[in-house]
Design a protein around this motif. Sequence first.
Motif, short mmCIF file in Angstrom:
data_model
loop_
_atom_site.label_atom_id
_atom_site.label_comp_id
_atom_site.label_asym_id
_atom_site.label_seq_id
_atom_site.Cartn_x
_atom_site.Cartn_y
_atom_site.Cartn_z
N ASN A 149 0.80 -1.23 0.00
CA ASN A 149 0.00 0.00 0.00
C ASN A 149 0.83 1.26 0.00
OD1 ASN A 149 -2.72 -0.40 -0.16
ND2 ASN A 149 -2.82 -1.16 1.94
N GLY A 150 1.94 1.22 0.70
CA GLY A 150 2.77 2.41 0.85
C GLY A 150 3.32 2.91 -0.47
N LEU A 151 3.33 2.07 -1.51
CA LEU A 151 3.85 2.50 -2.80
C LEU A 151 2.73 2.85 -3.78
CD1 LEU A 151 6.77 -0.03 -3.39
CD2 LEU A 151 6.89 2.31 -2.56
N ARG A 152 1.49 2.72 -3.31
CA ARG A 152 0.40 3.09 -4.20
C ARG A 152 0.20 4.58 -4.10
NH1 ARG A 152 -3.74 -1.66 -2.52
NH2 ARG A 152 -2.11 -3.23 -2.60
N GLY A 153 0.46 5.25 -5.19
CA GLY A 153 0.39 6.71 -5.18
C GLY A 153 -1.02 7.17 -4.95
N LYS A 154 -1.15 8.13 -4.04
CA LYS A 154 -2.46 8.72 -3.84
C LYS A 154 -2.42 10.08 -4.51
CE LYS A 154 -4.64 10.06 -0.08
NZ LYS A 154 -4.66 10.27 1.33
N SER A 155 -3.38 10.30 -5.38
CA SER A 155 -3.37 11.56 -6.08
C SER A 155 -4.09 12.61 -5.23
CB SER A 155 -4.07 11.36 -7.42
OG SER A 155 -4.24 12.56 -8.06
N GLU A 156 -3.40 13.73 -5.00
CA GLU A 156 -3.99 14.80 -4.19
C GLU A 156 -4.26 16.02 -5.05
OE1 GLU A 156 -1.19 15.74 -1.17
OE2 GLU A 156 -1.89 14.15 0.16
N LYS A 157 -5.36 16.69 -4.74
CA LYS A 157 -5.63 17.94 -5.44
C LYS A 157 -5.03 19.07 -4.63
CE LYS A 157 -9.88 16.74 -7.78
NZ LYS A 157 -11.33 16.86 -7.78
N ILE A 158 -4.30 19.92 -5.32
CA ILE A 158 -3.66 21.06 -4.66
C ILE A 158 -4.15 22.33 -5.34
CG2 ILE A 158 -1.44 22.15 -4.14
CD1 ILE A 158 -1.47 19.46 -2.91
N VAL A 159 -4.53 23.34 -4.56
CA VAL A 159 -4.82 24.63 -5.17
C VAL A 159 -3.69 25.59 -4.82
CG1 VAL A 159 -7.30 24.65 -5.51
CG2 VAL A 159 -6.39 25.01 -3.23
N ARG A 160 -3.25 26.35 -5.82
CA ARG A 160 -2.15 27.29 -5.62
C ARG A 160 -2.65 28.71 -5.89
NH1 ARG A 160 2.77 26.38 -9.42
NH2 ARG A 160 3.32 24.72 -7.98
N LEU A 161 -2.29 29.60 -5.01
CA LEU A 161 -2.72 30.99 -5.14
C LEU A 161 -1.76 31.72 -6.07
CD1 LEU A 161 -4.71 33.13 -4.21
CD2 LEU A 161 -3.28 33.49 -2.19
N LEU A 162 -2.27 32.23 -7.20
CA LEU A 162 -1.41 32.90 -8.18
C LEU A 162 -1.43 34.41 -8.00
CD1 LEU A 162 -2.35 30.87 -11.40
CD2 LEU A 162 -0.34 30.56 -9.94
N ALA A 163 -2.62 34.93 -7.70
CA ALA A 163 -2.74 36.40 -7.62
C ALA A 163 -3.44 36.80 -6.32
CB ALA A 163 -3.52 36.91 -8.83
N PRO A 164 -2.66 36.91 -5.23
CA PRO A 164 -3.26 37.19 -3.92
C PRO A 164 -4.05 38.50 -3.92
CG PRO A 164 -0.89 36.72 -3.72
CD PRO A 164 -1.20 36.82 -5.17
N GLU A 165 -3.64 39.43 -4.74
CA GLU A 165 -4.29 40.74 -4.72
C GLU A 165 -5.70 40.67 -5.31
OE1 GLU A 165 -1.70 39.85 -6.48
OE2 GLU A 165 -2.25 40.17 -8.58
N LYS A 166 -5.97 39.62 -6.07
CA LYS A 166 -7.28 39.57 -6.74
C LYS A 166 -8.35 38.79 -5.97
CE LYS A 166 -5.70 39.97 -11.51
NZ LYS A 166 -5.35 39.07 -12.62
N VAL A 167 -7.96 38.12 -4.87
CA VAL A 167 -8.96 37.31 -4.17
C VAL A 167 -9.43 37.98 -2.88
CG1 VAL A 167 -8.01 35.17 -5.10
CG2 VAL A 167 -7.26 35.98 -2.85
N ASP A 168 -10.62 37.57 -2.43
CA ASP A 168 -11.16 38.24 -1.25
C ASP A 168 -10.62 37.63 0.05
OD1 ASP A 168 -12.48 35.94 -0.71
OD2 ASP A 168 -14.51 36.77 -0.89
N GLN A 169 -11.05 38.22 1.17
CA GLN A 169 -10.45 37.86 2.45
C GLN A 169 -10.64 36.38 2.80
OE1 GLN A 169 -8.41 39.99 4.00
NE2 GLN A 169 -7.90 38.25 5.33
N SER A 170 -11.83 35.84 2.49
CA SER A 170 -12.06 34.45 2.90
C SER A 170 -11.09 33.50 2.21
CB SER A 170 -13.51 34.05 2.61
OG SER A 170 -13.76 34.10 1.23
#
Length: 804
Positions: free
Chosen positions: A108-129
């Motif tokens: 099991n330890g070698l079975r890759g688990k695919s994770e979704k990652i979100v990356r912030l590209l433009a901090p100035e364009k998003v709201d506080q939450s």
Amino acid sequence: MQVAAVIVDVPARQTDRPFSYVVGSELSGKLTVGMRVIVPFGRGNRLIQGFVVGITEKPLAETSKLKKISEVQDLTPVLNPEMLALADWLAATTFSFKISCLQTMIPNGLRGKSEKIVRLLAPEKVDQSLKDFFGQKAEQQLQPAKLSAELFRKLQQARNAGSVELLYQVKDQARPRQVRVVQGLLTTQQAQALKKQQRANAHQLLNVLDFLAKNPQITIQQQQLEKQIGVSAATIRTAAAKQWLKVDYQVVKRSAYDLTTISATTAKKLTSAQQQVYQQVAAAIQQQTATSFLLEGVTGSGKTEIYLQLMAAALAKKQNALLLVPEISLTPQMVAQVVGRFGKQVALLHSGLSVGERLDEWRRIENGSATIIVGARSAVFAPIKNLGIIILDEEHESSYAQDNMPRYHARDVALWRSRYHHCPVVLGSATPSLESRARAQKGVYHWLQLPERINTRPLPAVSLVDMRQAAQTSHDSDFSNELLAAIKQRLVKQEQIILLLNRRGYATFMMCRQCGFVLKCPNCDISLTLHKDQQVMKCHYCGHEEPIPRKCPACGSLKIRFYGTGTQKIQEKLQKYFATARILRMDVDTTRRKGAHQQILQRFGRHQADILLGTQMIAKGLDYPDVTLVGVLNADTSLSLPDFRASEQTFQLLTQVSGRAGRAKKEGKVIIQTFNPQHYALQFAKKQDYEKFYAYEMRLRHQGDYPPYYFTIQIAVNAVSEPAAVKYLFKIAHELKQILSPEAKLLGPVPQMILRIKNHYRYHLIIKFKHEPQLLDYLHHLLEKSQQQKAVQLIIIREPTNFM
Ligand SMILES: Nc1ncnc2c1ncn2[C@@H]1O[C@H](COP(=O)(O)OP(=O)(O)OP(=O)(O)O)[C@@H](O)[C@H]1O
Ligand SMILES: [Zn+2]
Ligand SMILES: [Zn+2]
């Protein structure tokens, strides 16, 4: 240009074939067949894991449309040529996806688990939450189930606007284990000086520094320091910041067993019966022939000692050995025997290991530092090279058959590997499966027998108690007077008792005496079991839990009762009857915690308890000299199942559990309580006469056209919509009738024994046949087409363990 054929981790019919990927120049020379890679897949090019199954040279022109491999996960292949060939065979014979087969072969330890990652590209364009969501980090893992709908919607909008990017990452589930180690940086004088100045105010810290100064060479695990000297992690951090000591990381190997608790054992002198068996198999090891042996030896006949000496024979030839046991037989006793004999060259693979421990054991097998491998079902795929012998103990056990994809039987895989390695296989049992015994009789397997116990110890006397009559004299519907008296006697003599009840929980169902209502699982057609220790009603099929009702959910009456008996209730009753008896309970509920199973058996083995009460977990492999009484509370549980193997399994279970009694000097006794004392399975179990049982059961199988006279295939369909399931299966039945010869038999379509599980309706049909050359092709074709049936799941099972 190099092109790799990759089986991708998308278990579906449509993707069950190799996909081509370009091997970039940066990877050339580094990539070989059997390695894991990360590749972009589908329209969205999400990154997923895959296995390289082939590499070819292609002209550049042919590769222009192909995607490129993103990453190679291995330095050396995780799958060797044997495993790749085995996967091909497994996929074809068990109607499984190739990817499922490949993944079954690696830990099991070698079975890759695919994770979704979100990356912030433009901090100035998003709201506080969203800023809060990312906090100080540029990337966050995306788990939609853990987000509010509102936040999820905002993330989607930000992604559409280009201010947030969605990535996929594939990670191994286990990494090498690292521990923090501490090394001193002060001399003894410096440490003493600190002590005088009282600079280090914590008393323990001074002791640590003193200790480290006196042992300048030592690097010691931080955890050990914390435990032994009682210094806190925070104090060590402070000291590290002041450069009084250094904290570092070291990779350590996790161990599947503790060598310090196991004492070495030496080979016993084989009895002449054992010697005869040993010599025949040892000859096959010497000659490297792929002979299959069936070792039929009564309980306590000394099969284990033969296994150990055969493994030693393989080692002496510089070959390796594989010993398979049913999960539950992987008892501390078995482990102690094998590890005691062979030491740290033993690798253990069983479900009690953490993902990391399992991975480390697997690595030791793969790199050849383990030469003896002991494990349950999936250990049959251990990447052992140069196999000298394979042993499958308790070969009749149904736990050797996996009941989800790939639906393989470890016995079949063991036979395949024996042919591959030209090494013998030993299938051992006191009660062989009818299939194996029939093959031995036909000469397909070489038949070996041990008809007597070691030192001609007698098998225990077995008596059947008719519970219909017992009810007239005993006040207790669970315990006959005979059984209670026998328990009492053993307790007085300080002997030990094993009690079998094949039902866990407290009571098996709740019924209203006013209106007849039975409390069932909302997702499955099965009643809920009362679990008193956790104060819940539980479904044993889907895990659903709900509070214990105080009144009838249907009519509101208070006259509700809990019927049926589980291990929890029996434990409670036993304690009432025998107030001072020390009772251990072993079932799924008491063995969930890691190591619990081992602990219970160890305590019983040290005679720190008088009674071991449990489900079928306790029936096999146990060898305790003080056990002189075995009681079976209800032998009819498995007998009443509507299945053609019910008698066989009942006979096997009763014979196995009976075999736990009287294995050493003291005589053993078995009491079996039943409502069907005349049933042949019980009568033959009473005599512990496998031979007669075999003859009788084979006659019935012959009359009913059952295995081993016929091959069988089960076709099951599951669907949320009942009509959809029925319609689809009837269509299949219709097609089958066109292609099957008159000799073949079709049973069904009918609902399965439990019509609905986890809200899916379940129908099936069974094909019994002798020779149908067209059938397998049709079934593969059927699976191929089944991808169009989105709402219905099709499952094809070859030689199902039951017809339920
Ligand atoms: N050659 C021998 N000399 C003396 N004692 C032996 C010898 N071989 C085995 N024994 C002992 O006999 C007992 C029964 O042996 P073992 O547990 O191997 O039986 P088994 O056939 O595996 O039984 P089961 O099928 O019930 O698990 C054990 O306590 C074992 O140590
Ligand atoms: Zn009611
Ligand atoms: Zn359920």
